[in-house]
Design an enzyme around this catalytic site. Structure first.
Site, PDB file in Angstrom:
ATOM      1  N   GLY A  70       0.816  -1.214   0.000  1.00 43.72           N
ATOM      2  CA  GLY A  70       0.000   0.000   0.000  1.00 43.72           C
ATOM      3  C   GLY A  70       0.846   1.260   0.000  1.00 43.72           C
ATOM      4  O   GLY A  70       0.523   2.238  -0.689  1.00 43.72           O
ATOM      5  N   ASN A 151      -7.794   4.061   8.736  1.00 41.93           N
ATOM      6  CA  ASN A 151      -7.203   2.869   9.344  1.00 41.93           C
ATOM      7  C   ASN A 151      -7.367   2.801  10.847  1.00 41.93           C
ATOM      8  O   ASN A 151      -7.382   1.718  11.417  1.00 41.93           O
ATOM      9  CB  ASN A 151      -5.716   2.768   8.980  1.00 41.93           C
ATOM     10  N   GLN A 179      -7.629   0.006   3.540  1.00 43.61           N
ATOM     11  CA  GLN A 179      -8.474  -0.573   4.587  1.00 43.61           C
ATOM     12  C   GLN A 179      -9.834  -1.012   4.061  1.00 43.61           C
ATOM     13  O   GLN A 179     -10.580  -1.690   4.762  1.00 43.61           O
ATOM     14  CB  GLN A 179      -8.690   0.437   5.729  1.00 43.61           C
ATOM     15  N   SER A 199      -3.677  -3.165  -0.614  1.00 37.52           N
ATOM     16  CA  SER A 199      -2.574  -3.898  -0.004  1.00 37.52           C
ATOM     17  C   SER A 199      -3.006  -5.315   0.370  1.00 37.52           C
ATOM     18  O   SER A 199      -4.044  -5.501   1.016  1.00 37.52           O
ATOM     19  CB  SER A 199      -2.117  -3.148   1.246  1.00 37.52           C
ATOM     20  N   GLY A 200      -2.216  -6.313  -0.029  1.00 31.46           N
ATOM     21  CA  GLY A 200      -2.587  -7.717   0.143  1.00 31.46           C
ATOM     22  C   GLY A 200      -2.814  -8.179   1.573  1.00 31.46           C
ATOM     23  O   GLY A 200      -3.751  -8.931   1.850  1.00 31.46           O
ATOM     24  N   THR A 237      11.791  -7.514 -10.785  1.00 31.31           N
ATOM     25  CA  THR A 237      11.143  -8.803 -11.011  1.00 31.31           C
ATOM     26  C   THR A 237       9.923  -8.943 -10.112  1.00 31.31           C
ATOM     27  O   THR A 237       9.982  -8.659  -8.919  1.00 31.31           O
ATOM     28  CB  THR A 237      12.144  -9.944 -10.747  1.00 31.31           C
ATOM     29  N   CYS A 324       2.899   6.312  23.139  1.00 30.45           N
ATOM     30  CA  CYS A 324       3.854   5.245  23.421  1.00 30.45           C
ATOM     31  C   CYS A 324       3.800   4.140  22.383  1.00 30.45           C
ATOM     32  O   CYS A 324       4.756   3.408  22.214  1.00 30.45           O
ATOM     33  CB  CYS A 324       3.607   4.673  24.796  1.00 30.45           C
TER      34      CYS A 324
END
Lengths: 395, 145
Positions: A70, A151, A179, A199-200, A237, A324
């Protein structure tokens, strides 16, 4: 009990995707650029995967470019938008305050190169307003990029409306749909987007692979230079095992979409109903325009990282937007964009569900979480001040 | 793992956690905006810290550093407690991730703030320099590339 409710971070690979991947890790190892049988077998797998991904989002196969994920897809899309805009002397870009860092930090770089960026408000409900996009468009606006689903809080943006507006004004439009794809129906034609990233690993495919949809008439700009792979637009590739597995995972997600959505929605509704009973808590983001699986809440008087660690000790894997956990000292820019004060944003929790989660797990979370919150509050000087009235409750 | 076993132990089983109704000195440092506040209570008898309690709003390492700091000063004389350094706290915990070192600084300062409050309440004079806390307006560690 071990419960994984961090599916917005990443998902477990599906068995179907693993099975689809295996032959390309073992027997079919050719380079798709090679002329021999080994290579041509790989090339065929690549083109089949391209067709499958295209079909899943209503695109044509030659509109799909495979990337490393992504982030790369977002980078290439934004770079393309910037370059094409600049050619016409249009160096103004519109985006929103709560985009993923893959978008925001890329835009920051462009600002250093002389582009002007307007980041739209997302308001308390976490939604970009079409009216604001209209207002923000200037003579020199060349590119708009707005995420499809956030997200952290899961709100779904009015992409179709923004897409129609941009098409009408002749402005290139990209959406980061990382998402959304595999979780809600996505059709690039209906949405009128020019570029779309996916994104996979967000839909049970492997990590390290993604794709960029580029509408036929849009001249995609090179980002990674080298060989002639991906029709000369993305060198290197191809990650055949990853691409094949991603395509399989995406097909599977879409086949199961309506069934899994109902199950996930009913779990989410129960979570929200139970957890909002915790005093001084808040569910973040609009509840109607929302991904099925994401629940984001704030609990006043406590800090997110300690909440995550205690939940983890009880077998619950979740996420937080506290400083944090962000690796910096500021809490999540998404929660701050909703107007939440820093001290409240520090006490955030994201539970992101998946079809593999169960109602029993939800019951367990609803038992454990209130205890964790109560314990952390019992040792929190902030909570003490809130309770004594020395500090004002915000939520 | 993010934290060592010892840090996790102090986080999950904090020592001397709680409030103290009859404290001789109370110190509070940090701020909620930055995501950590430590409040330390001390009881002083015959020049020694006979009891200590803490409450902390913060991350795992903020709770762990508070916890171990209370152990390190309990039973010690006040000058000994004032010598507690953040490095000593980090060492006692067997190390902290780099971006969590500020938690150990807070723990040192919480002890000092409690002693300062004890001095103030009891009219004991002291060198102001001992209690010059660095302010906690953290620099944003923004990556710039």
């Amino acid at each position: 009990m071990k419960i994984y409710v961090d599916n917005a971070a990443t998902t477990k690979m599906s068995q179907r995707a693993i099975q689809a991947m295996m032959p390309y890790l073992d027997g079919v190892y050719g380079n798709p650029s090679s002329l021999h049988t080994y290579g041509q077998e790989a090339a065929e797998a690549l083109e089949n995967a391209r067709e499958a991904v295209a079909k899943a989002i209503g695109a044509e196969a030659n509109e799909i470019y495979f990337t490393s994920g992504g982030t790369e897809a977002d980078n290439q899309a934004i770079l393309t938008g910037a370059i094409l805009g600049e050619r016409k002397g249009k160096k103004h870009i519109i985006s929103s305050k709560f985009e993923h860092h893959a978008v925001l930090n890329t835009l920051k770089q462009l600002e250093k190169q002389g582009f002007t960026v307007t980041l739209l408000e997302v308001y308390e409900n976490g939604l970009v307003r079409l009216e604001d996009v209209k207002q923000a468009i200037r003579e020199d606006t060349g590119f708009v990029t707005i995420m499809m689903a956030n997200n952290e809080i899961g709100t779904i943006q009015p992409i179709r409306e923004i897409g129609a507006l941009c098409r009408e004004r002749g402005i290139l439009f990209h959406t980061d749909a990382v998402q959304a794809v595999g979780h809600i129906p996505v059709d690039v034609k209906k949405l009128k987007v020019d570029l779309l990233s996916l994104s996979g690993h967000k839909f049970h495919g492997p990590k390290g692979v993604g794709a960029l949809y580029v509408r036929k008439s849009v001249p995609l700009q090179k980002f990674i230079t080298g060989g002639a792979q991906e029709r000369g637009k993305r060198a290197g590739t191809e990650n055949i095992p990853g691409i094949v597995a991603m395509a399989e995972a995406l097909q599977e997600s879409i086949e199961n979409l309506s069934e899994s959505q109902n199950h996930i929605l009913s779990m989410r509704d129960r979570l929200i109903e139970k957890l909002r009973e915790i005093p001084h808590s808040k569910v973040n983001g609009d509840l109607q325009y929302h991904l099925p699986g994401t629940v984001n809440m704030c609990f006043e008087g406590i800090e997110g990282e300690s909440m995550l660690l205690l939940l983890d000790a009880k077998g619950i894997a979740a996420s937080s937007g506290s400083a944090c956990t962000s690796g910096s000292l500021d809490p999540s820019h998404v929660l701050l964009a909703l107007g939440l004060p820093h001290e409240v944003a520090h006490g955030s929790l994201r539970l992101s569900l998946d079809a593999a989660n169960t109602q029993e797990e939800v019951t367990y979370i609803c038992e454990v979480l209130p205890e964790v919150v109560a314990y952390l509050r019992s040792i929190s000087p902030v909570w003490e001040e809130l309770e004594k009235g020395e500090r004002k409750h915000v939520i | 793992m993010l934290y060592s076993q010892l840090v996790m132990d102090h986080f999950q089983n904090p020592r001397n956690v709680g409030k103290m109704e009859d404290a001789d000195g109370i110190g509070e440092v940090g701020n909620a905006k930055c995501g950590d506040i430590m409040k330390m209570y001390i009881k002083v008898e015959d020049g020694k810290i006979s009891d200590v309690k803490f409450n902390t709003f913060g991350c795992g390492s903020a709770i762990a550093t508070s916890s171990i700091a209370t152990e390190m000063i309990k039973g010690k004389t006040i000058p000994e407690a004032l010598r507690l350094s953040n490095q000593a706290v980090v060492e006692a915990l067997g190390g902290l991730p780099a971006h969590k070192i500020h938690c150990s600084v807070l723990a040192e300062e919480a002890v000092k703030a409690a002693v300062k409050d004890y001095y103030d309440r009891h009219g004991i004079s002291y060198d102001e320099k001992l209690f010059r806390f660095c302010d906690h307006e953290h620099d944003e560690n923004e990556e710039d590339n």
